[in-house]
Scaffold this motif. Structure first.
Motif, PDB file in Angstrom:
ATOM      1  N   LEU A 122       0.800  -1.302   0.115  1.00  0.00           N
ATOM      2  CA  LEU A 122      -0.086  -0.028   0.043  1.00  0.00           C
ATOM      3  C   LEU A 122       0.901   1.167   0.061  1.00  0.00           C
ATOM      4  O   LEU A 122       1.398   1.370   0.876  1.00  0.00           O
ATOM      5  CB  LEU A 122      -0.956  -0.115   1.222  1.00  0.00           C
ATOM      6  CG  LEU A 122      -1.827   1.395   1.520  1.00  0.00           C
ATOM      7  CD1 LEU A 122      -2.779   1.296   0.120  1.00  0.00           C
ATOM      8  CD2 LEU A 122      -2.504   1.108   2.734  1.00  0.00           C
ATOM      9  N   LEU A 123       0.938   1.864  -1.120  1.00  0.00           N
ATOM     10  CA  LEU A 123       1.709   3.207  -1.224  1.00  0.00           C
ATOM     11  C   LEU A 123       0.836   4.182  -0.493  1.00  0.00           C
ATOM     12  O   LEU A 123      -0.306   4.384  -0.802  1.00  0.00           O
ATOM     13  CB  LEU A 123       1.972   3.575  -2.858  1.00  0.00           C
ATOM     14  CG  LEU A 123       2.654   4.821  -3.010  1.00  0.00           C
ATOM     15  CD1 LEU A 123       4.179   4.319  -2.688  1.00  0.00           C
ATOM     16  CD2 LEU A 123       2.716   5.127  -4.392  1.00  0.00           C
ATOM     17  N   HIS A 124       1.309   4.725   0.442  1.00  0.00           N
ATOM     18  CA  HIS A 124       0.783   5.555   1.436  1.00  0.00           C
ATOM     19  C   HIS A 124       1.564   6.762   2.076  1.00  0.00           C
ATOM     20  O   HIS A 124       2.723   6.703   1.820  1.00  0.00           O
ATOM     21  CB  HIS A 124       0.198   4.975   2.308  1.00  0.00           C
ATOM     22  CG  HIS A 124       0.871   4.330   3.451  1.00  0.00           C
ATOM     23  ND1 HIS A 124       1.769   3.184   3.183  1.00  0.00           N
ATOM     24  CD2 HIS A 124       1.288   4.552   4.836  1.00  0.00           C
ATOM     25  CE1 HIS A 124       2.328   2.808   4.247  1.00  0.00           C
ATOM     26  NE2 HIS A 124       2.247   3.469   5.284  1.00  0.00           N
ATOM     27  N   PHE A 125       0.950   7.641   2.571  1.00  0.00           N
ATOM     28  CA  PHE A 125       1.825   8.625   3.264  1.00  0.00           C
ATOM     29  C   PHE A 125       0.918   9.347   4.411  1.00  0.00           C
ATOM     30  O   PHE A 125      -0.197   9.027   4.385  1.00  0.00           O
ATOM     31  CB  PHE A 125       2.077   9.977   2.280  1.00  0.00           C
ATOM     32  CG  PHE A 125       1.121  10.846   1.959  1.00  0.00           C
ATOM     33  CD1 PHE A 125       0.607  11.936   2.675  1.00  0.00           C
ATOM     34  CD2 PHE A 125       0.178  10.504   0.816  1.00  0.00           C
ATOM     35  CE1 PHE A 125      -0.538  12.730   2.059  1.00  0.00           C
ATOM     36  CE2 PHE A 125      -0.891  11.310   0.443  1.00  0.00           C
ATOM     37  CZ  PHE A 125      -1.243  12.239   0.953  1.00  0.00           C
ATOM     38  N   HIS A 126       1.556  10.047   5.268  1.00  0.00           N
ATOM     39  CA  HIS A 126       0.955  10.421   6.595  1.00  0.00           C
ATOM     40  C   HIS A 126       1.743  11.577   7.420  1.00  0.00           C
ATOM     41  O   HIS A 126       2.921  11.429   7.006  1.00  0.00           O
ATOM     42  CB  HIS A 126       0.440   9.206   7.479  1.00  0.00           C
ATOM     43  CG  HIS A 126       1.342   8.315   7.770  1.00  0.00           C
ATOM     44  ND1 HIS A 126       2.789   8.433   8.159  1.00  0.00           N
ATOM     45  CD2 HIS A 126       1.347   7.007   7.435  1.00  0.00           C
ATOM     46  CE1 HIS A 126       3.460   7.309   8.331  1.00  0.00           C
ATOM     47  NE2 HIS A 126       2.575   6.419   7.772  1.00  0.00           N
ATOM     48  N   ASP A 127       1.266  11.956   8.355  1.00  0.00           N
ATOM     49  CA  ASP A 127       1.950  12.949   9.119  1.00  0.00           C
ATOM     50  C   ASP A 127       2.872  12.309  10.051  1.00  0.00           C
ATOM     51  O   ASP A 127       3.853  13.183  10.527  1.00  0.00           O
ATOM     52  CB  ASP A 127       1.417  14.218   9.407  1.00  0.00           C
ATOM     53  CG  ASP A 127       0.126  13.564  10.856  1.00  0.00           C
ATOM     54  OD1 ASP A 127       0.042  12.364  10.670  1.00  0.00           O
ATOM     55  OD2 ASP A 127      -0.473  14.673  11.370  1.00  0.00           O
ATOM     56  N   VAL A 128       2.773  11.271  10.467  1.00  0.00           N
ATOM     57  CA  VAL A 128       3.553  10.652  11.557  1.00  0.00           C
ATOM     58  C   VAL A 128       4.801  10.254  10.863  1.00  0.00           C
ATOM     59  O   VAL A 128       4.689   9.613   9.592  1.00  0.00           O
ATOM     60  CB  VAL A 128       3.038   9.523  12.216  1.00  0.00           C
ATOM     61  CG1 VAL A 128       1.689  10.081  13.063  1.00  0.00           C
ATOM     62  CG2 VAL A 128       2.444   8.219  11.137  1.00  0.00           C
ATOM     63  N   ALA A 129       5.959  10.294  11.349  1.00  0.00           N
ATOM     64  CA  ALA A 129       7.149   9.566  10.838  1.00  0.00           C
ATOM     65  C   ALA A 129       7.303   8.378  11.194  1.00  0.00           C
ATOM     66  O   ALA A 129       6.924   7.828  12.335  1.00  0.00           O
ATOM     67  CB  ALA A 129       8.473  10.236  11.226  1.00  0.00           C
ATOM     68  N   GLU A 130       7.743   7.432  10.642  1.00  0.00           N
ATOM     69  CA  GLU A 130       7.933   6.010  10.967  1.00  0.00           C
ATOM     70  C   GLU A 130       9.552   5.707  10.963  1.00  0.00           C
ATOM     71  O   GLU A 130      10.367   5.797  10.257  1.00  0.00           O
ATOM     72  CB  GLU A 130       7.286   5.173  10.053  1.00  0.00           C
ATOM     73  CG  GLU A 130       5.752   5.106  10.239  1.00  0.00           C
ATOM     74  CD  GLU A 130       5.077   4.273   9.258  1.00  0.00           C
ATOM     75  OE1 GLU A 130       3.716   3.891   9.415  1.00  0.00           O
ATOM     76  OE2 GLU A 130       5.655   3.601   8.289  1.00  0.00           O
ATOM     77  N   ILE A 131       9.810   4.834  12.081  1.00  0.00           N
ATOM     78  CA  ILE A 131      11.018   4.470  12.272  1.00  0.00           C
ATOM     79  C   ILE A 131      10.610   2.424  12.341  1.00  0.00           C
ATOM     80  O   ILE A 131       9.678   2.248  13.143  1.00  0.00           O
ATOM     81  CB  ILE A 131      11.671   4.465  13.559  1.00  0.00           C
ATOM     82  CG1 ILE A 131      11.935   6.008  13.539  1.00  0.00           C
ATOM     83  CG2 ILE A 131      13.049   3.629  13.737  1.00  0.00           C
ATOM     84  CD1 ILE A 131      12.475   6.673  14.941  1.00  0.00           C
ATOM     85  N   VAL A 132      11.107   1.784  11.517  1.00  0.00           N
ATOM     86  CA  VAL A 132      11.134   0.273  11.461  1.00  0.00           C
ATOM     87  C   VAL A 132      12.401  -0.459  11.855  1.00  0.00           C
ATOM     88  O   VAL A 132      13.328  -0.433  11.000  1.00  0.00           O
ATOM     89  CB  VAL A 132      10.488  -0.247  10.258  1.00  0.00           C
ATOM     90  CG1 VAL A 132      10.171  -1.705  10.244  1.00  0.00           C
ATOM     91  CG2 VAL A 132       9.334   0.608   9.857  1.00  0.00           C
ATOM     92  N   LEU A 133      12.698  -1.164  12.931  1.00  0.00           N
ATOM     93  CA  LEU A 133      13.653  -1.994  13.217  1.00  0.00           C
ATOM     94  C   LEU A 133      13.082  -3.339  12.876  1.00  0.00           C
ATOM     95  O   LEU A 133      12.584  -3.969  13.834  1.00  0.00           O
ATOM     96  CB  LEU A 133      13.802  -1.878  14.608  1.00  0.00           C
ATOM     97  CG  LEU A 133      14.034  -0.587  15.246  1.00  0.00           C
ATOM     98  CD1 LEU A 133      14.084  -0.460  16.997  1.00  0.00           C
ATOM     99  CD2 LEU A 133      15.204   0.209  14.701  1.00  0.00           C
ATOM    100  N   PHE A 134      14.066  -3.897  11.744  1.00  0.00           N
ATOM    101  CA  PHE A 134      13.812  -4.981  11.442  1.00  0.00           C
ATOM    102  C   PHE A 134      14.544  -6.239  12.156  1.00  0.00           C
ATOM    103  O   PHE A 134      15.636  -5.980  12.310  1.00  0.00           O
ATOM    104  CB  PHE A 134      14.091  -5.295   9.983  1.00  0.00           C
ATOM    105  CG  PHE A 134      12.800  -4.556   8.957  1.00  0.00           C
ATOM    106  CD1 PHE A 134      11.744  -5.006   8.555  1.00  0.00           C
ATOM    107  CD2 PHE A 134      13.277  -3.273   8.618  1.00  0.00           C
ATOM    108  CE1 PHE A 134      10.765  -4.238   7.947  1.00  0.00           C
ATOM    109  CE2 PHE A 134      12.499  -2.706   7.752  1.00  0.00           C
ATOM    110  CZ  PHE A 134      11.302  -3.107   7.533  1.00  0.00           C
ATOM    111  N   GLY A 135      13.848  -7.416  12.364  1.00  0.00           N
ATOM    112  CA  GLY A 135      14.662  -8.510  12.941  1.00  0.00           C
ATOM    113  C   GLY A 135      15.059  -9.403  11.751  1.00  0.00           C
ATOM    114  O   GLY A 135      15.883  -9.165  10.776  1.00  0.00           O
ATOM    115  N   ASP A 136      14.189 -10.557  11.565  1.00  0.00           N
ATOM    116  CA  ASP A 136      14.423 -11.463  10.344  1.00  0.00           C
ATOM    117  C   ASP A 136      13.281 -11.065   9.216  1.00  0.00           C
ATOM    118  O   ASP A 136      12.259 -11.665   9.426  1.00  0.00           O
ATOM    119  CB  ASP A 136      14.065 -12.844  10.855  1.00  0.00           C
ATOM    120  CG  ASP A 136      14.404 -14.107  10.028  1.00  0.00           C
ATOM    121  OD1 ASP A 136      14.878 -13.635   8.884  1.00  0.00           O
ATOM    122  OD2 ASP A 136      14.046 -15.097   9.834  1.00  0.00           O
TER     123      ASP A 136
END
Length: 260
Positions: free
Chosen positions: A35-49
C-alpha cells in the motif's frame, strides 16, 4: 467532511505522540498487502528476520535482517516482503515530537541503515524503553529524549545505498508548502487563494488537484487538520476549550464546539 486530517491508513491514538508496535509473522502467514501511502507521522522500523524492499519517494532500499529504516513525515512509502518468517518493531512518531528534538539533525529524506550487532541491541533496548515510558505516561518528557536517542543511533549507523526509482510522490510535493504552513501555524487563516499561490496553481486547478490527492475538499481538509490538533491539545494539555478553539482559528467557542 473527512475525519482523518491527511491521507493515511493508520493514525496515532488520540493524545498519543509515540506508538511502538511489535510484529512477528510465521512463514505460513499471508504476505502483508502493499500500500503506497503517506501520513504526517514519521516511521522508524527496526527489522529482525525480514527480507524485501523499502520504497520511499524516489528511493528503494533492500530490507535485510537487522536493518532499520526511517520514513520522514509526508513521504509516500511502501514495503514489499519476500516469503518467509519476518518480524519488526514499528515506531510511529508525531512530527511535533521531532520538531522538539534539537540535538539531532532529523533527516528530511528516507534513510536505511545496517546497524552493527551492538547498535541493534542498543536500538532494541531504546525501543523497549520508549514503549514502557509512553504506556506509563504519554506526556513524560523522557519520550522526546528517547526518540532523540533512537534518531541519533540511526544517524550514526552505516547507511545502505538506495536504488533510484520513479518518484510517485510528485503529486504530493506541490502541496507540501501548504501542509507545512498549516503545521507551523494552524490558527492563522490560509484561504484557498493563498494556498493556491503557495502551490503555484490557479485556485480552480488547485481545488481540483487537492481533492484528487487528498480525497476531500481544501476547506474540509483544513477543518479536519485543526480539529485533529485540537483533539491532541484537549487530551494532553489543561487549556480551556475556548483557548484551544481561538488558537486554532475558530471564530467562537460555539463554532468550535459545533465543528468538533
Amino acid at each position: 467532511m473527512v475525519v482523518q486530517p491527511i491521507c493515511e491508513p493508520v493514525g496515532l491514538p488520540l493524545g498519543t505522540n509515540v506508538l511502538v508496535a511489535r510484529v512477528a509473522m510465521p512463514a505460513s502467514a499471508t504476505e502483508p498487502s502493499r500500500l503506497l501511502h503517506f501520513h504526517d507521522v514519521a516511521e522508524i522500523v527496526l527489522f529482525g528476520d525480514a527480507r524485501g524492499r523499502f520504497e520511499c519517494g524516489a528511493h528503494s532500499f533492500a530490507i535485510t535482517p537487522g536493518c532499520a529504516v526511517f520514513a520522514p513525515t509526508m513521504h509516500y512509502h511502501d514495503f514489499h516482503f519476500e516469503p518467509g518468517t519476518k518480524d519488526w518493531t514499528l515506531i510511529q512518531v508525531d512530527p511535533y515530537v521531532l520538531d522538539r528534538i534539537t540535538h539531532v539533525a532529523i533527516p528530511t529524506e528516507p534513510l536505511c541503515v545496517a546497524p552493527s550487532p551492538v547498535e541493534r541491541e542498543r536500538l532494541a533496548m531504546l525501543a523497549d524503553w520508549l514503549n514502557r515510558v509512553a504506556l506509563a505516561d504519554r506526556t513524560d518528557p523522557l519520550v522526546d529524549q528517547i526518540v532523540g536517542l533512537i534518531m541519533h543511533a540511526l544517524c550514526r549507523a552505516e547507511t545502505v545505498t538506495a536504488e533510484a526509482i520513479p518518484d510517485r510522490s510528485a503529486q504530493l510535493a506541490r502541496f507540501l508548502p501548504v501542509i507545512e504552513r498549516l503545521r507551523s501555524n494552524p490558527g492563522q487563516p490560509l484561504p484557498m487563494s493563498e494556498a493556491a499561490t503557495l502551490s503555484h496553481l490557479s485556485p480552480a486547478y488547485f481545488s481540483r488537484r487537492f481533492a484528487a490527492v487528498f480525497g476531500c475538499g481544501y476547506a474540509d481538509y483544513v477543518t479536519s487538520f485543526r480539529l485533529h490538533i485540537a483533539s491532541r491539545r484537549i487530551a494532553t494539555t489543561r487549556l480551556q476549550l475556548s483557548e484551544i478553539g481561538f488558537a486554532l482559528g475558530f471564530s467562537s467557542p460555539s463554532h468550535f464546539t459545533a465543528r468538533f
